[in-house]
Every structure is written in structure tokens, then in C-alpha cells.
Design a protein around this motif. Sequence first.
Motif, PDB file in Angstrom:
ATOM      1  N   THR A   8     -41.777  41.512 -40.294  1.00 45.46           N
ATOM      2  CA  THR A   8     -42.627  40.582 -41.028  1.00 45.46           C
ATOM      3  C   THR A   8     -44.004  40.538 -40.352  1.00 45.46           C
ATOM      4  N   PRO A   9     -45.075  40.576 -41.138  1.00 50.27           N
ATOM      5  CA  PRO A   9     -46.410  40.565 -40.528  1.00 50.27           C
ATOM      6  C   PRO A   9     -46.871  39.186 -40.054  1.00 50.27           C
ATOM      7  N   SER A  10     -46.090  38.162 -40.287  1.00 48.64           N
ATOM      8  CA  SER A  10     -46.500  36.805 -39.919  1.00 48.64           C
ATOM      9  C   SER A  10     -45.908  36.411 -38.574  1.00 48.64           C
ATOM     10  N   THR A  11     -46.758  36.384 -37.542  1.00 51.92           N
ATOM     11  CA  THR A  11     -46.331  35.919 -36.217  1.00 51.92           C
ATOM     12  C   THR A  11     -47.347  34.911 -35.715  1.00 51.92           C
ATOM     13  N   GLN A  12     -46.914  34.118 -34.757  1.00 53.48           N
ATOM     14  CA  GLN A  12     -47.760  33.076 -34.210  1.00 53.48           C
ATOM     15  C   GLN A  12     -47.834  33.250 -32.691  1.00 53.48           C
ATOM     16  N   VAL A  13     -49.031  33.127 -32.125  1.00 54.77           N
ATOM     17  CA  VAL A  13     -49.199  33.190 -30.674  1.00 54.77           C
ATOM     18  C   VAL A  13     -48.829  31.835 -30.105  1.00 54.77           C
ATOM     19  N   THR A  14     -47.882  31.818 -29.147  1.00 49.09           N
ATOM     20  CA  THR A  14     -47.459  30.558 -28.539  1.00 49.09           C
ATOM     21  C   THR A  14     -48.043  30.354 -27.142  1.00 49.09           C
ATOM     22  N   ASP A  15     -48.419  31.455 -26.459  1.00 50.01           N
ATOM     23  CA  ASP A  15     -48.965  31.341 -25.109  1.00 50.01           C
ATOM     24  C   ASP A  15     -49.833  32.570 -24.829  1.00 50.01           C
ATOM     25  N   THR A  16     -50.964  32.368 -24.153  1.00 46.67           N
ATOM     26  CA  THR A  16     -51.862  33.467 -23.779  1.00 46.67           C
ATOM     27  C   THR A  16     -52.224  33.320 -22.313  1.00 46.67           C
ATOM     28  N   ARG A  17     -52.088  34.424 -21.561  1.00 49.00           N
ATOM     29  CA  ARG A  17     -52.432  34.419 -20.135  1.00 49.00           C
ATOM     30  C   ARG A  17     -53.079  35.745 -19.758  1.00 49.00           C
ATOM     31  N   GLU A  18     -54.042  35.668 -18.840  1.00 45.78           N
ATOM     32  CA  GLU A  18     -54.666  36.874 -18.288  1.00 45.78           C
ATOM     33  C   GLU A  18     -54.015  37.194 -16.956  1.00 45.78           C
ATOM     34  N   ASN A  19     -54.007  38.489 -16.597  1.00 41.39           N
ATOM     35  CA  ASN A  19     -53.520  38.836 -15.270  1.00 41.39           C
ATOM     36  C   ASN A  19     -54.586  38.479 -14.235  1.00 41.39           C
ATOM     37  N   ASP A  20     -54.288  38.649 -12.953  1.00 37.82           N
ATOM     38  CA  ASP A  20     -55.204  38.230 -11.889  1.00 37.82           C
ATOM     39  C   ASP A  20     -56.552  38.944 -11.953  1.00 37.82           C
ATOM     40  N   GLU A  21     -56.550  40.217 -12.337  1.00 43.42           N
ATOM     41  CA  GLU A  21     -57.795  40.982 -12.409  1.00 43.42           C
ATOM     42  C   GLU A  21     -58.592  40.679 -13.672  1.00 43.42           C
ATOM     43  N   GLY A  22     -57.978  40.070 -14.653  1.00 42.42           N
ATOM     44  CA  GLY A  22     -58.667  39.713 -15.881  1.00 42.42           C
ATOM     45  C   GLY A  22     -58.845  40.856 -16.855  1.00 42.42           C
ATOM     46  N   ASP A  23     -58.116  41.956 -16.636  1.00 40.80           N
ATOM     47  CA  ASP A  23     -58.280  43.104 -17.528  1.00 40.80           C
ATOM     48  C   ASP A  23     -57.111  43.294 -18.502  1.00 40.80           C
ATOM     49  N   ILE A  24     -56.092  42.451 -18.396  1.00 37.29           N
ATOM     50  CA  ILE A  24     -54.956  42.510 -19.316  1.00 37.29           C
ATOM     51  C   ILE A  24     -54.635  41.093 -19.788  1.00 37.29           C
ATOM     52  N   VAL A  25     -54.425  40.950 -21.092  1.00 35.65           N
ATOM     53  CA  VAL A  25     -54.047  39.655 -21.666  1.00 35.65           C
ATOM     54  C   VAL A  25     -52.609  39.753 -22.161  1.00 35.65           C
ATOM     55  N   ARG A  26     -51.776  38.807 -21.701  1.00 34.70           N
ATOM     56  CA  ARG A  26     -50.368  38.750 -22.126  1.00 34.70           C
ATOM     57  C   ARG A  26     -50.245  37.651 -23.163  1.00 34.70           C
ATOM     58  N   ARG A  27     -49.627  37.974 -24.299  1.00 33.36           N
ATOM     59  CA  ARG A  27     -49.449  36.966 -25.353  1.00 33.36           C
ATOM     60  C   ARG A  27     -47.964  36.861 -25.696  1.00 33.36           C
ATOM     61  N   ARG A  28     -47.462  35.634 -25.697  1.00 32.70           N
ATOM     62  CA  ARG A  28     -46.101  35.358 -26.185  1.00 32.70           C
ATOM     63  C   ARG A  28     -46.246  35.026 -27.657  1.00 32.70           C
ATOM     64  N   ARG A  29     -45.425  35.650 -28.476  1.00 33.12           N
ATOM     65  CA  ARG A  29     -45.499  35.448 -29.926  1.00 33.12           C
ATOM     66  C   ARG A  29     -44.143  35.020 -30.466  1.00 33.12           C
ATOM     67  N   ARG A  30     -44.195  34.341 -31.623  1.00 38.70           N
ATOM     68  CA  ARG A  30     -42.982  33.912 -32.319  1.00 38.70           C
ATOM     69  C   ARG A  30     -43.117  34.358 -33.763  1.00 38.70           C
ATOM     70  N   CYS A  31     -42.050  34.983 -34.262  1.00 44.50           N
ATOM     71  CA  CYS A  31     -42.029  35.410 -35.659  1.00 44.50           C
ATOM     72  C   CYS A  31     -41.791  34.184 -36.535  1.00 44.50           C
ATOM     73  N   LEU A  32     -42.598  34.041 -37.572  1.00 44.46           N
ATOM     74  CA  LEU A  32     -42.458  32.899 -38.466  1.00 44.46           C
ATOM     75  C   LEU A  32     -41.292  33.071 -39.437  1.00 44.46           C
ATOM     76  N   ALA A  33     -40.779  34.296 -39.598  1.00 50.10           N
ATOM     77  CA  ALA A  33     -39.666  34.544 -40.524  1.00 50.10           C
ATOM     78  C   ALA A  33     -38.322  34.440 -39.813  1.00 50.10           C
ATOM     79  N   CYS A  34     -38.127  35.187 -38.713  1.00 50.04           N
ATOM     80  CA  CYS A  34     -36.812  35.208 -38.048  1.00 50.04           C
ATOM     81  C   CYS A  34     -36.761  34.332 -36.804  1.00 50.04           C
ATOM     82  N   ASP A  35     -37.882  33.756 -36.387  1.00 49.57           N
ATOM     83  CA  ASP A  35     -37.990  32.830 -35.262  1.00 49.57           C
ATOM     84  C   ASP A  35     -37.713  33.481 -33.900  1.00 49.57           C
TER      85      ASP A  35
END
Length: 162
Positions: A8-35
Motif C-alpha cells: 500500500t502506498p499510504s504510510t505514516q512517519v512516526t519517528d525521525t532521527r539523524e545519526n551522529d554525523e548527520g549524514d543519514i536520516v532514520r525514519r520509523r514508518r507505519r502502514c496505514l492499511a496493515c498497521d
Amino acid sequence: MKCPFCSTPSTQVTDTRENDEGDIVRRRRRCLACDKRFTTYERIELRMPQVVKRNGSRTEYDHEKLRASMKLALRKRPVTAESVDSAISRIEEKLLSLGEREIPSEKLGELVMRELRKLDKIAYIRFASVYRNFEDAEEFSEVIRELSARAPTRARKPKAGE
């Protein structure tokens, strides 16, 4: 972002964090269809432009080929490895700042010659002789005259007894 579980193309970002160097962004996502939850990572992708050769063929930019060419021109010259690395970095920064997908090999060669001129005049002449495909001694003389005209005048050393 498409869910890897149910597509399903519908997802929601629940958390965003950068690594210590600031060159990578980690995003936790949740699917709005299957949860279900999943993680994505974003990082910068820098792409060097392709090099368009004189015959029209294209090739990928090759960091090691550039280094080898410069080292060959600088062979047995008093230039530090750090200076060469800095020159290569400046060339690559310039290539990236152009924002082009392709660059003519002539332009790359000119960038290399500019850096070699700063590092060592003999290496510059060596590289230019191959790059410009000198045919006779007059072409060498012309480059040497050009360098001499641009070089700052040095104070003459007094001879013994002066």
C-alpha cells in the motif's frame, strides 16, 4: 513510501532521527492499511558526471584513474601525497558543483592542468604534453613561455664577490 508488507502506498512517519554525523536520516514508518511498522534510511547520493571522450563515447568518472594520471605527471617531483589528495578533492568538488550529468574530457583535463600548475610546473608541462598531444618542441617552448610569463619574478641571487 510503499509498505514492504502489503504494498500500500499510504504510510505514516512516526519517528525521525539523524545519526551522529548527520549524514543519514532514520525514519520509523507505519502502514496505514496493515498497521505494520518498518524503518527506512535516507542518505545523500552524490553522482559524479559521466565523462564524454573526444570520440563521443561516455565513461564513468574514475577517481583512481584521475589519481594515477596525476601521480604519473608528479613522478619524482617534490609534492606531498596530501597536496595531491587536496587537488583531487578540489577537482571533484568543482565537478559536483557544476551540477552536470556529463562533462567533456577536455573540461576535466583543464581542471587537472589548473591544479597541476599550482602544485608543480614540471608536472603541469608533463601532463599538458600528453593531454594536448604536443607534436614538436615548439609547442613545449610555447607552454614554458606561458608559464614564465605568469610566474612571479624571483629575486636574483647575488654572485660571489657582489
